[in-house]
Design a protein around this motif. Structure first.
Motif, mmCIF file in Angstrom:
data_model
loop_
_atom_site.group_PDB
_atom_site.id
_atom_site.type_symbol
_atom_site.label_atom_id
_atom_site.label_comp_id
_atom_site.label_asym_id
_atom_site.label_seq_id
_atom_site.Cartn_x
_atom_site.Cartn_y
_atom_site.Cartn_z
ATOM 1 N N GLY B 327 0.783 -1.238 0.000
ATOM 2 C CA GLY B 327 0.000 0.000 0.000
ATOM 3 C C GLY B 327 0.810 1.281 0.000
ATOM 4 N N TRP B 328 2.065 1.173 -0.424
ATOM 5 C CA TRP B 328 2.903 2.381 -0.393
ATOM 6 C C TRP B 328 2.473 3.364 -1.463
ATOM 7 C CZ3 TRP B 328 7.914 4.190 -2.684
ATOM 8 C CH2 TRP B 328 8.539 5.132 -1.852
ATOM 9 N N ARG B 329 2.110 4.543 -1.078
ATOM 10 C CA ARG B 329 1.797 5.617 -2.019
ATOM 11 C C ARG B 329 2.881 6.665 -1.862
ATOM 12 N NH1 ARG B 329 -0.927 2.846 -4.126
ATOM 13 N NH2 ARG B 329 -3.149 2.720 -4.525
ATOM 14 N N VAL B 330 3.337 7.140 -3.013
ATOM 15 C CA VAL B 330 4.479 8.025 -2.936
ATOM 16 C C VAL B 330 4.088 9.436 -3.342
ATOM 17 C CG1 VAL B 330 5.272 7.624 -5.295
ATOM 18 C CG2 VAL B 330 6.914 8.215 -3.537
ATOM 19 N N LYS B 331 4.731 10.396 -2.699
ATOM 20 C CA LYS B 331 4.519 11.800 -3.037
ATOM 21 C C LYS B 331 5.883 12.343 -3.453
ATOM 22 C CE LYS B 331 3.521 14.407 0.456
ATOM 23 N NZ LYS B 331 2.816 15.020 1.563
ATOM 24 N N LEU B 332 5.969 12.841 -4.676
ATOM 25 C CA LEU B 332 7.247 13.407 -5.119
ATOM 26 C C LEU B 332 7.289 14.866 -4.689
ATOM 27 C CD1 LEU B 332 7.696 12.004 -8.744
ATOM 28 C CD2 LEU B 332 8.224 10.959 -6.555
ATOM 29 N N GLU B 333 8.361 15.222 -4.000
ATOM 30 C CA GLU B 333 8.487 16.612 -3.579
ATOM 31 C C GLU B 333 9.896 17.087 -3.861
ATOM 32 O OE1 GLU B 333 5.707 17.444 0.139
ATOM 33 O OE2 GLU B 333 6.848 15.611 0.374
ATOM 34 N N ARG B 334 9.992 18.370 -4.190
ATOM 35 C CA ARG B 334 11.314 18.953 -4.449
ATOM 36 C C ARG B 334 12.229 18.679 -3.271
ATOM 37 N NH1 ARG B 334 11.618 19.846 -9.583
ATOM 38 N NH2 ARG B 334 9.866 20.995 -10.446
ATOM 39 N N LEU B 335 13.468 18.416 -3.581
ATOM 40 C CA LEU B 335 14.426 18.141 -2.520
ATOM 41 C C LEU B 335 14.501 19.353 -1.581
ATOM 42 C CD1 LEU B 335 16.218 15.752 -1.930
ATOM 43 C CD2 LEU B 335 18.115 16.963 -2.975
ATOM 44 N N GLY B 336 14.395 19.083 -0.314
ATOM 45 C CA GLY B 336 14.459 20.173 0.652
ATOM 46 C C GLY B 336 13.132 20.877 0.853
ATOM 47 N N ALA B 337 12.047 20.266 0.338
ATOM 48 C CA ALA B 337 10.736 20.904 0.478
ATOM 49 C C ALA B 337 10.337 21.045 1.944
ATOM 50 C CB ALA B 337 9.681 20.104 -0.272
ATOM 51 N N HIS B 338 10.826 20.156 2.778
ATOM 52 C CA HIS B 338 10.462 20.228 4.208
ATOM 53 C C HIS B 338 11.719 20.404 5.029
ATOM 54 C CE1 HIS B 338 6.623 18.790 2.939
ATOM 55 N NE2 HIS B 338 7.213 17.783 2.336
ATOM 56 N N ARG B 339 12.343 21.513 4.825
ATOM 57 C CA ARG B 339 13.618 21.654 5.521
ATOM 58 C C ARG B 339 13.417 21.821 7.013
ATOM 59 N NH1 ARG B 339 17.206 25.425 1.724
ATOM 60 N NH2 ARG B 339 18.831 25.068 3.236
ATOM 61 N N MET B 340 12.296 22.369 7.375
ATOM 62 C CA MET B 340 12.076 22.522 8.810
ATOM 63 C C MET B 340 10.596 22.461 9.094
ATOM 64 S SD MET B 340 14.553 25.346 10.274
ATOM 65 C CE MET B 340 14.916 25.935 8.669
ATOM 66 N N ASN B 341 10.232 22.110 10.280
ATOM 67 C CA ASN B 341 8.806 22.118 10.574
ATOM 68 C C ASN B 341 8.364 23.536 10.911
ATOM 69 O OD1 ASN B 341 9.340 22.687 13.238
ATOM 70 N ND2 ASN B 341 9.123 20.583 13.922
ATOM 71 N N ALA B 342 7.071 23.691 11.058
ATOM 72 C CA ALA B 342 6.517 25.038 11.199
ATOM 73 C C ALA B 342 7.085 25.751 12.426
ATOM 74 C CB ALA B 342 5.001 24.960 11.297
ATOM 75 N N GLU B 343 7.266 24.993 13.495
ATOM 76 C CA GLU B 343 7.748 25.620 14.726
ATOM 77 C C GLU B 343 9.154 26.174 14.540
ATOM 78 O OE1 GLU B 343 8.878 23.067 17.845
ATOM 79 O OE2 GLU B 343 8.302 24.450 19.430
ATOM 80 N N GLU B 344 9.997 25.345 13.911
ATOM 81 C CA GLU B 344 11.374 25.776 13.723
ATOM 82 C C GLU B 344 11.464 26.953 12.763
ATOM 83 O OE1 GLU B 344 12.294 21.169 14.384
ATOM 84 O OE2 GLU B 344 12.507 22.005 12.387
ATOM 85 N N GLN B 345 10.638 26.908 11.714
ATOM 86 C CA GLN B 345 10.626 28.034 10.785
ATOM 87 C C GLN B 345 10.188 29.299 11.496
ATOM 88 O OE1 GLN B 345 8.598 27.567 7.118
ATOM 89 N NE2 GLN B 345 9.801 25.790 6.529
ATOM 90 N N ARG B 346 9.184 29.136 12.343
ATOM 91 C CA ARG B 346 8.695 30.314 13.042
ATOM 92 C C ARG B 346 9.792 30.881 13.936
ATOM 93 N NH1 ARG B 346 3.545 29.514 16.321
ATOM 94 N NH2 ARG B 346 2.583 29.393 14.283
ATOM 95 N N VAL B 347 10.530 30.006 14.590
ATOM 96 C CA VAL B 347 11.626 30.490 15.436
ATOM 97 C C VAL B 347 12.581 31.329 14.599
ATOM 98 C CG1 VAL B 347 13.691 29.796 16.691
ATOM 99 C CG2 VAL B 347 11.532 28.656 17.151
ATOM 100 N N LEU B 348 12.940 30.815 13.426
ATOM 101 C CA LEU B 348 13.916 31.546 12.621
ATOM 102 C C LEU B 348 13.345 32.863 12.090
ATOM 103 C CD1 LEU B 348 15.998 28.912 10.679
ATOM 104 C CD2 LEU B 348 16.468 30.093 12.797
ATOM 105 N N TRP B 349 12.064 32.848 11.714
ATOM 106 C CA TRP B 349 11.489 34.112 11.226
ATOM 107 C C TRP B 349 11.404 35.132 12.337
ATOM 108 C CZ3 TRP B 349 12.525 34.947 6.737
ATOM 109 C CH2 TRP B 349 12.305 34.048 5.689
ATOM 110 N N ILE B 350 11.036 34.671 13.518
ATOM 111 C CA ILE B 350 10.939 35.610 14.633
ATOM 112 C C ILE B 350 12.311 36.191 14.943
ATOM 113 C CG2 ILE B 350 10.543 35.738 17.116
ATOM 114 C CD1 ILE B 350 8.112 34.001 16.682
ATOM 115 N N LEU B 351 13.317 35.319 14.894
ATOM 116 C CA LEU B 351 14.681 35.803 15.124
ATOM 117 C C LEU B 351 15.052 36.847 14.078
ATOM 118 C CD1 LEU B 351 16.786 32.706 16.115
ATOM 119 C CD2 LEU B 351 16.239 34.700 17.471
#
Lengths: 113, 875
Positions: B327-351
């Protein structure tokens, strides 16, 4: 003061050279006084503008300078005219006369001599 | 005009003297004509003209032909301006130091933050054909470009059948191995990767070669490529190629060294060894059943959409033909599409936003300081202007001064950035560092950033005072007197100070909230009585301890040894990383929820684990003998609440996956943070009884000491060493330290915010101090008269302080409004703290007020010492 005339651009050198050739060894302030006296206070000279003119002529070899002590015992820089400077003045003098009379003829509507 | 403003050149000095002589003579002349001495000098200076411009003309008259051209003149006058700026800097060292430090702080913090954000978020990943590289992620999961648990044999099936949309494939797995021929057993970080990865991704080698298909064949000699860092640690031997390293699995031959700079993404640190992932899915004799990442390079003529369509089709077809695809379904995503989760991104933007604000504060501060000084120089500028100094010339000079200051600040800032990036590196949580293969260091991009920032700051610092002083007829009336200032000018400066205080207040509130949230998080009862507990994470070698029974024997022996040693009360263990995963987390009799977690990190804990680690039970009991057979489980409070809401979980049953066995909850604990976060899925949530007669590869040994847990760290190390000298301990620390790790991201955010807010506050205090000092200087006359008329010290003191406090209060009110508006952005990062927490607001405001008071004290004190006699005499 209303009778003062601002000097035409480029005339400063002529005035300073004239002063040094006619008046002999002088320092800057004496030159400016000389011009003031001789012109009877007619020419409004920005006093500072004298110095770049002196330096330009020195560079050209029309003047020579040396440091000396003034009558008041102050250190002052004295200028004398060189032979080249005297030559240049007489040339400039002729040019100047021609220039002035040319301008005058046009202004008064006279025919050429 | 002072002599000091003449350039220090021999002939220039002559010129200066010649001019001075003229002015002296003229002055004498005027005095002789009956002028007053002061007036005479002023008139002499006026009639002479703009000294600086005339000096330049004299210099130009003397100069060579080039120098007398327009360009030459421009260059020379710029050089003169720079000299002038540097010299006036030397003449006022305190002022210049304060200014350069201010700008340096602003630029430095901005550059350091830029470096971090750039490496982790902004820069594209450094791989060849990046636009064609995709991750094959599980369609149902939000992944981080890191798809745990893809069976290795899938690589081949997809490589062969998927060649119509992708022409190259990279599968990789992370692990550790132990080197045995060093001075002591050494644990190395390892990436096992399919051959050709270096060419496909364009990762450069320092020497040697990459892997070929031959290296990946079963039975080939084991080879390894060294990471640059490890190569340097080994001494950087130029003859390393062909040498053999002994690992626990046997010898490997070094065939290459990575050039470094660009890394394969991994958690924390750098990879020590690269080894080929063989076609029989082993690496270093270790069977690899799962890989961590699976990437493909799309064919040049195939876009992402078309590739996705073909991949869907392929998945379906493989499904029909090969049950292993389950049952493996695959999603192709650009390399690095999920470099960080929302929390970590928010930390960096706030900084980033914080740093932008800080930068602004530094600029405003710099402008303010320069304005103060520019006012002091108004007389000089006014005289030069009134005697024919050219406006553009003066303008250019002020601009040059700004640029020189900006550059000096930039240099300080760069040094600060180099230092602080090094300091920050250790703070970056591993999840964040995993998101980028770029090394976190100051490089060309940072330098470009600093140069740009310096120019910008320099231009602003030059232009604002220039416009302020030279424009708007600002010099009218400035010739005669110095000191008193106009209302306009004062209003501008006060406005700037207020803006600074307001911005700093906003930042400070944000930092305060994060600090409070962090304190809350740390103080919140972790559900442990961990004061006397130490934990050791041990990963047993799969070659020397191949079976579950061998591993269990090791841990039993270790437990006995430790219990015999002094200072130890009890020993227990938990068999660490494991998942309970499946498509459905199902509570008996309750419909399956859509937002359920995919995997529940779980672990097998010894019967006495809760007791030894002092873990609090919310309800129920710990494990007892027989629980394994009965399918008992202990879960954490969050999971219990997720499954059954407020109802008691005791005795309830649930299962993970449709084929999973039903588990009965026998106990609920507050949380299991002590075991650390699972690197992919977050905190552990479920404990299971120990498997009968066996142990996993990774075990966390928990030891309860009689006294300070630090005292038993050595005991644990010795015991392991005696039992098996080749066995390293992966991590050995006290429970308190282990718990601190769970707070990495909040700690990161809090620490940086606190530092930045501290800097902002300091700058605001400097600004306030500067403006008040200047105001006191300007009011000298007024203060003197007041004192002469009998005003008391306290009254004068109060006047100045109240001026400072009034400015601060206006700033604080505005800043509080700003904080209320912006703190919402922090929402997700805060742990049980309201973004508009009144306590934080009040505390910050009070603290700031105290600071404002302190900053006002020095100038106020000076005001009380104004001597009325002196002031009035000077009139």
């Amino acid at each position: 003061m209303t009778s003062n005339l601002p000097i035409l651009p480029g005339t400063m050198e002529l005035l300073a050279l004239g002063a040094v050739v006619r008046g002999g060894r002088m320092h800057g302030f004496e030159i400016s006084r000389w011009i003031d006296r001789t012109s009877d206070g007619t020419l409004l000279v920005e006093e500072g503008a004298l110095y770049p003119a002196l330096h330009r002529m020195e560079k050209r070899g029309w003047l020579e300078s040396e440091w000396g002590v003034s009558e008041k015992g102050r250190r002052a820089k004295y200028y004398v005219a060189t032979a080249k400077g005297v030559e240049a003045l007489s040339q400039a003098d002729q040019d100047w006369i021609r220039y002035v009379s040319a301008v005058a003829r046009v202004v008064r509507g006279e025919a050429p001599a | 005009m002072t002599r000091a403003s003449f350039p220090p050149d021999g002939r220039d000095r002559d010129d200066a003297e010649e001019i001075r002589h003229h002015i002296d003579e003229k002055t004498d002349l005027l005095i002789a004509m009956g002028w007053d001495a002061t007036e005479a000098r002023r008139e002499a200076e006026r009639t002479f003209g703009d000294v600086q411009r005339i000096q330049e003309e004299m210099r130009r008259a003397r100069a060579s032909r080039f120098a007398s051209t327009r360009l030459g003149f421009a260059l020379r006058s710029i050089a003169a301006d720079v000299r002038h700026a540097l010299r006036s800097g030397r003449l006022t060292p305190t002022f210049t130091a304060a200014l350069v430090a201010t700008i340096g702080l602003g630029i430095g913090t901005a550059a350091a933050t830029f470096t971090v954000v750039d490496a982790l978020m902004l820069r594209p990943l450094p791989y060849r054909s990046l636009d064609r590289l995709v991750e094959l992620n599980q369609a149902s999961r939000q992944s981080r470009g890191y798809t745990p648990g893809i069976p290795t044999d899938r690589i081949d099936r997809w490589r062969i059948r998927g060649s119509d949309f992708a022409d190259a494939w990279v599968g990789w797995s992370l692990g550790t191995t132990v080197r045995t021929d060093g001075p002591s057993a050494e644990e190395l970080r390892l990436v096992a990767v399919t051959p050709g990865a270096d060419t496909i991704l364009g990762i450069p080698l320092l020497m040697g070669r990459g892997y070929t298909a031959d290296d990946a064949r079963p039975g080939a000699t084991d080879v390894a490529i060294l990471g640059r860092g490890y190569y340097e640690r080994l001494g950087g031997d130029p003859d390393i190629l062909g040498q053999t390293l002994r690992l626990e699995s046997g010898p490997v031959v070094v065939v290459g060294v990575l050039r470094g700079g660009i890394r394969f993404p991994n958690w924390g640190g750098e990879t020590d060894l690269w080894v080929p992932l063989r076609t029989d899915f082993t690496a270093l004799d270790r069977e690899l059943r799962w890989i961590a990442g699976f990437w493909a390079r799309l064919r040049p003529d195939v876009g992402l959409d078309r590739a996705q369509a073909r991949a869907d089709l392929l998945a379906e077809r493989l499904q029909e033909q090969d049950p292993r695809e389950d049952g493996w379904r695959v999603k192709l995503e650009r390399l690095g599409a999920h470099r960080m989760n929302a929390e970590e991104q928010r930390v960096l933007w706030i900084l980033s936003a914080t740093v932008a604000a800080l930068f602004l504060i530094a600029c405003v501060n710099g402008i303010n300081l320069l304005l103060v000084r520019a006012s002091a120089r108004r007389r000089e500028l006014a005289i030069r202007l009134s005697v024919g100094g050219s406006l553009p010339r003066l303008f250019a000079q002020l601009l040059t001064e700004g640029l020189v200051l900006g550059s000096l600040g930039g240099a300080v800032g760069l040094a600060l950035a180099v230092w602080s990036v090094g300091a920050v590196r250790g703070l970056v949580p591993w999840v964040v560092s995993y998101s980028s293969p770029w090394a976190l260091e100051v490089d060309v991009r940072t330098v470009v950033f600093v140069s740009g920032a310096s120019l910008l700051v320099g231009a602003v610092l030059g232009l604002v005072p220039a416009v302020e002083v030279l424009g708007r007829g600002g010099l009218a009336g400035a010739v005669g007197r110095s000191g008193d200032e106009t209302v306009d000018r004062r209003r501008l400066r006060n406005g700037l100070v207020i803006a600074q205080v307001a911005l700093s207040m906003t930042l400070l509130v944000a930092a305060g909230l994060l600090v409070r949230s962090f304190v809350q998080l740390v103080r919140s009862d972790p559900g442990y009585d961990y004061g006397r507990v130490a934990v050791a994470l041990i990963g047993l070698s799969p070659t020397r301890y191949p079976g579950a029974a061998d591993r269990a024997a090791f841990f039993t022996a270790l437990e006995e040894r430790l219990e015999r040693a002094g200072g130890i009360e009890a020993v227990s263990y938990v068999d660490a990383p494991g998942f309970r995963s499946g498509a459905a987390l199902e509570a008996e009799g309750v419909p399956i929820r859509a937002d359920q977690p995919y995997r529940i990190p779980s672990a097998h804990a010894a019967d006495d684990y809760l007791e030894v680690t002092g873990t609090d039970l919310v309800e129920g009991r710990g494990f007892v003998a027989g629980d394994a057979e009965a399918g008992a489980a202990i879960i954490d409070h969050d999971l219990a609440r997720f499954l059954w809401g407020r109802d008691s979980a005791l005795g309830r049953r649930f299962r993970v996956g449709e084929q999973g066995e039903w588990l009965t909850v026998v106990g609920v604990v507050r949380e299991l943070r002590l075991m650390g976060r699972d690197q992919r899925e977050g905190p552990y949530q479920m404990l299971l009884p120990p498997p009968v007669g066996g142990a996993g590869r990774w075990v966390q040994v928990a030891v309860r000491a009689v006294g300070d847990p630090r005292s038993v760290l050595g005991t644990i190390r010795t015991a392991v060493q005696e039992l098996d000298p080749a066995q390293p301990i992966w991590r050995l620390r006290t429970a308190a330290e282990a718990l601190a790790e769970a707070e990495e991201v909040p700690r990161f955010a809090m620490t940086l915010m606190a530092i930045l807010a501290g800097v902002a506050m300091t700058l605001a205090a400097i600004g306030l101090y500067g403006v008040l000092s200047y105001s006191v200087t300007c009011r000298n006359r007024e203060l003197g008269i007041r004192t002469a008329l009998g005003a008391r010290r306290a009254r004068v003191l109060g006047m100045v302080i109240s001026e400072g406090v009034a400015l601060a209060v206006v700033g604080l009110v505005l800043g509080t409004c700003g904080a209320l508006l912006t703190s919402r952005a922090l929402g997700g990062l805060l742990y049980e703290v309201d973004p508009q927490d009144p306590l934080t607001l009040a505390a910050t405001a009070l603290g700031f007020l105290a600071l404002a008071l302190t900053a006002s004290l020095v100038p106020a004190h000076r005001a009380t010492r104004v001597d009325p006699v002196e002031v009035l005499r000077a009139e």
